[in-house]
Design a protein around this motif. Structure first.
Motif, PDB file in Angstrom:
ATOM      1  N   SER A   1      32.667  80.086   2.654  1.00  0.00           N
ATOM      2  CA  SER A   1      32.942  78.654   2.812  1.00  0.00           C
ATOM      3  C   SER A   1      32.927  78.268   4.287  1.00  0.00           C
ATOM      4  N   HIS A   2      33.548  79.097   5.119  1.00  0.00           N
ATOM      5  CA  HIS A   2      33.583  78.872   6.568  1.00  0.00           C
ATOM      6  C   HIS A   2      32.166  78.869   7.131  1.00  0.00           C
ATOM      7  N   ASP A   3      31.379  79.880   6.790  1.00  0.00           N
ATOM      8  CA  ASP A   3      30.018  79.997   7.299  1.00  0.00           C
ATOM      9  C   ASP A   3      29.145  78.830   6.841  1.00  0.00           C
ATOM     10  N   GLN A   4      29.285  78.421   5.588  1.00  0.00           N
ATOM     11  CA  GLN A   4      28.506  77.300   5.069  1.00  0.00           C
ATOM     12  C   GLN A   4      28.887  75.999   5.776  1.00  0.00           C
ATOM     13  N   ALA A   5      30.182  75.800   6.017  1.00  0.00           N
ATOM     14  CA  ALA A   5      30.636  74.593   6.714  1.00  0.00           C
ATOM     15  C   ALA A   5      30.083  74.561   8.138  1.00  0.00           C
ATOM     16  N   VAL A   6      30.193  75.667   8.837  1.00  0.00           N
ATOM     17  CA  VAL A   6      29.690  75.724  10.221  1.00  0.00           C
ATOM     18  C   VAL A   6      28.181  75.497  10.236  1.00  0.00           C
ATOM     19  N   ALA A   7      27.456  76.115   9.319  1.00  0.00           N
ATOM     20  CA  ALA A   7      26.001  75.931   9.269  1.00  0.00           C
ATOM     21  C   ALA A   7      25.643  74.465   8.994  1.00  0.00           C
ATOM     22  N   GLY A   8      26.350  73.833   8.078  1.00  0.00           N
ATOM     23  CA  GLY A   8      26.104  72.420   7.778  1.00  0.00           C
ATOM     24  C   GLY A   8      26.401  71.524   8.965  1.00  0.00           C
ATOM     25  N   ALA A   9      27.504  71.803   9.634  1.00  0.00           N
ATOM     26  CA  ALA A   9      27.894  71.000  10.799  1.00  0.00           C
ATOM     27  C   ALA A   9      26.913  71.190  11.954  1.00  0.00           C
ATOM     28  N   MET A  10      26.490  72.414  12.194  1.00  0.00           N
ATOM     29  CA  MET A  10      25.545  72.669  13.290  1.00  0.00           C
ATOM     30  C   MET A  10      24.190  72.021  12.999  1.00  0.00           C
ATOM     31  N   ALA A  11      23.752  72.066  11.747  1.00  0.00           N
ATOM     32  CA  ALA A  11      22.495  71.405  11.390  1.00  0.00           C
ATOM     33  C   ALA A  11      22.614  69.893  11.605  1.00  0.00           C
ATOM     34  N   ALA A  12      23.777  69.332  11.281  1.00  0.00           N
ATOM     35  CA  ALA A  12      24.003  67.899  11.510  1.00  0.00           C
ATOM     36  C   ALA A  12      23.947  67.582  13.001  1.00  0.00           C
TER      37      ALA A  12
ATOM     38  N   VAL B   1      34.471  70.129  10.240  1.00  0.00           N
ATOM     39  CA  VAL B   1      34.393  71.100  11.325  1.00  0.00           C
ATOM     40  C   VAL B   1      34.588  70.359  12.651  1.00  0.00           C
ATOM     41  N   HIS B   2      35.536  70.820  13.453  1.00  0.00           N
ATOM     42  CA  HIS B   2      35.724  70.299  14.810  1.00  0.00           C
ATOM     43  C   HIS B   2      34.960  71.223  15.745  1.00  0.00           C
ATOM     44  N   ILE B   3      34.127  70.637  16.609  1.00  0.00           N
ATOM     45  CA  ILE B   3      33.272  71.446  17.471  1.00  0.00           C
ATOM     46  C   ILE B   3      33.431  70.996  18.918  1.00  0.00           C
ATOM     47  N   ASN B   4      33.906  71.913  19.762  1.00  0.00           N
ATOM     48  CA  ASN B   4      33.918  71.656  21.196  1.00  0.00           C
ATOM     49  C   ASN B   4      32.486  71.788  21.686  1.00  0.00           C
ATOM     50  N   THR B   5      32.024  70.789  22.411  1.00  0.00           N
ATOM     51  CA  THR B   5      30.659  70.846  22.904  1.00  0.00           C
ATOM     52  C   THR B   5      30.625  70.589  24.406  1.00  0.00           C
TER      53      THR B   5
END
Length: 158
Positions: free
Chosen positions: A31-42, A115-119
């Motif tokens: 679930s974690h990996d799928q969420a991160v992959a979806g967020a990064m693709a977005a 997903v919260h992402i520091n960029t």
């Protein structure tokens, strides 16, 4: 209760719990990996459409209401049409902007739907020279239809 029976019960409980805990950890990891992959693709789509200077396509990479914290203000857009009416690219052209790139993206808080992402991103002029580097926090969410999009941004960029 005698020691042999206690050891047997303890061993049975441990052996029974290991697959349950292991399955839960695997499910959480998936679930974690799928969420991160979806967020990064977005975020990839966000940057691609932004650099294409295509307001409608860029607006489609966001989830609404969309919130941006920057330059001491909070702006909220209720839908893509409202977002697409802003003169973003004219304002950026006035400071010499041509395109941007992610320098880093680090997921710091992950759930199945958010997903919260520091960029850190960098802006460049048409000669590919950096004109600014900015830290930001993007909150990327999965909407009711299952689409990942940026829901909120907090940036130190003007």
């Amino acid at each position: 209760m005698n020691r042999a029976l206690l050891k047997t019960l303890t061993l049975f409980c441990c052996l029974w719990l290991v697959p349950v805990v292991s399955h839960a950890q695997t499910a959480n990891t998936d679930s974690h990996d799928q969420a991160v992959a979806g967020a990064m693709a977005a975020l990839d789509d966000f940057m691609r459409t932004f650099n294409a200077k295509d307001m409608q396509a860029w607006a489609a990479t966001l989830n609404y209401p969309h919130v941006r914290f920057a330059s001491g203000t909070v702006t909220v857009w209720q839908n893509a049409e409202e977002f697409a009416r802003q003169p973003t690219f004219e304002r950026l052209a006035a400071i010499g902007w041509d395109h941007s790139h992610w320098l880093s993206r680090e997921p710091v808080l992950v759930s199945a739907g958010k997903v919260h992402i520091n960029t850190i991103f960098q802006r460049f002029n048409s000669e590919n020279e950096p004109i600014g580097t900015y830290e930001s926090l993007y909150i990327v969410t999965r909407d009711a239809q299952g689409n990942w999009g940026t829901q909120a941004r907090s940036s130190l960029a003007p």
